[in-house]
Design a protein around this motif. Structure first.
Motif, PDB file in Angstrom:
ATOM      1  N   TRP A 189      35.554  46.878  42.173  1.00  0.00           N
ATOM      2  CA  TRP A 189      36.678  46.332  41.403  1.00  0.00           C
ATOM      3  C   TRP A 189      36.204  45.258  40.447  1.00  0.00           C
ATOM      4  O   TRP A 189      36.693  45.173  39.313  1.00  0.00           O
ATOM      5  CB  TRP A 189      37.765  45.797  42.336  1.00  0.00           C
ATOM      6  N   ASP A 190      35.248  44.451  40.850  1.00  0.00           N
ATOM      7  CA  ASP A 190      34.728  43.409  39.959  1.00  0.00           C
ATOM      8  C   ASP A 190      34.026  44.016  38.749  1.00  0.00           C
ATOM      9  O   ASP A 190      34.161  43.521  37.627  1.00  0.00           O
ATOM     10  CB  ASP A 190      33.776  42.481  40.718  1.00  0.00           C
ATOM     11  N   GLN A 233      44.839  42.801  39.203  1.00  0.00           N
ATOM     12  CA  GLN A 233      45.690  43.642  38.358  1.00  0.00           C
ATOM     13  C   GLN A 233      45.262  45.108  38.456  1.00  0.00           C
ATOM     14  O   GLN A 233      46.101  46.003  38.530  1.00  0.00           O
ATOM     15  CB  GLN A 233      45.609  43.197  36.896  1.00  0.00           C
ATOM     16  N   LEU A 234      43.962  45.323  38.449  1.00  0.00           N
ATOM     17  CA  LEU A 234      43.446  46.692  38.514  1.00  0.00           C
ATOM     18  C   LEU A 234      43.816  47.358  39.838  1.00  0.00           C
ATOM     19  O   LEU A 234      44.203  48.529  39.857  1.00  0.00           O
ATOM     20  CB  LEU A 234      41.935  46.704  38.322  1.00  0.00           C
ATOM     21  N   TYR A 266      40.425  43.132  32.664  1.00  0.00           N
ATOM     22  CA  TYR A 266      41.584  42.803  33.492  1.00  0.00           C
ATOM     23  C   TYR A 266      41.081  42.187  34.780  1.00  0.00           C
ATOM     24  O   TYR A 266      39.945  42.441  35.184  1.00  0.00           O
ATOM     25  CB  TYR A 266      42.401  44.058  33.825  1.00  0.00           C
ATOM     26  N   SER A 267      41.932  41.440  35.458  1.00  0.00           N
ATOM     27  CA  SER A 267      41.511  40.896  36.752  1.00  0.00           C
ATOM     28  C   SER A 267      41.442  42.040  37.769  1.00  0.00           C
ATOM     29  O   SER A 267      42.150  43.046  37.634  1.00  0.00           O
ATOM     30  CB  SER A 267      42.495  39.829  37.234  1.00  0.00           C
ATOM     31  N   SER A 268      40.610  41.873  38.767  1.00  0.00           N
ATOM     32  CA  SER A 268      40.484  42.923  39.784  1.00  0.00           C
ATOM     33  C   SER A 268      41.801  43.084  40.534  1.00  0.00           C
ATOM     34  O   SER A 268      42.151  44.183  40.950  1.00  0.00           O
ATOM     35  CB  SER A 268      39.326  42.636  40.737  1.00  0.00           C
ATOM     36  N   SER A 310      36.681  45.444  36.509  1.00  0.00           N
ATOM     37  CA  SER A 310      37.360  44.311  35.892  1.00  0.00           C
ATOM     38  C   SER A 310      36.579  43.795  34.688  1.00  0.00           C
ATOM     39  O   SER A 310      37.138  43.527  33.627  1.00  0.00           O
ATOM     40  CB  SER A 310      37.534  43.202  36.929  1.00  0.00           C
TER      41      SER A 310
END
Length: 132
Positions: free
Chosen positions: A103-104, A116-117, A112-114, A107
């Motif tokens: 996710w990082d 939000q993702l 986008y922030s992780s 991101s």
């Protein structure tokens, strides 16, 4: 394509990663590396050890080939299914389930922030379950 298929793709990816590391360790031993014992040392011949390792290596290679074929099929299905999604959602699915990014990492690439993702990802998976 189901949520379970997507999860299986990631699972297989990480299984293959572990298997490749194991193959590398075995190959280093077979090609002159030292054998490390986790348990009590047992006196066996070097020939028997190499033969055993070669059998394990062959079995691992066969298992990896089967898993790689399964992973390729799942990735193709994920790409095909992702092609039906809007561009941004498609990118999330492709990066997560075809490139196996964290996710990082996703991101960082998408800006986008992780958090939000993961929320958007959850909505995508919810849509999958609703359709199936």
């Amino acid at each position: 394509m189901t949520r379970q298929d997507l999860e299986n793709a990631r699972k297989i990816y990480y299984q293959l990663k572990i298997m490749r590391e194991r193959v590398e360790r075995i190959e280093s031993v077979v090609h002159g590396g030292a054998i490390q014992y986790d348990k009590e040392k047992v006196q066996t011949s070097v020939k028997n050890q190499h033969e055993t390792l070669l059998v394990i290596l062959a079995d691992l290679t066969n298992e990896m080939e089967a898993k790689e074929a399964e992973l390729l099929k799942l990735k193709d299905e994920a790409r095909e299914w992702a092609g039906t999604l809007p561009k941004f959602e498609k990118a999330i699915i492709i990066l997560r389930y075809c490139h196996f990014l964290s996710w990082d990492e996703i991101s960082e690439q998408l800006g986008y922030s992780s958090r939000q993702l993961r929320r958007i990802h959850g909505e995508i998976l919810w849509q999958i379950e609703r359709i199936v």
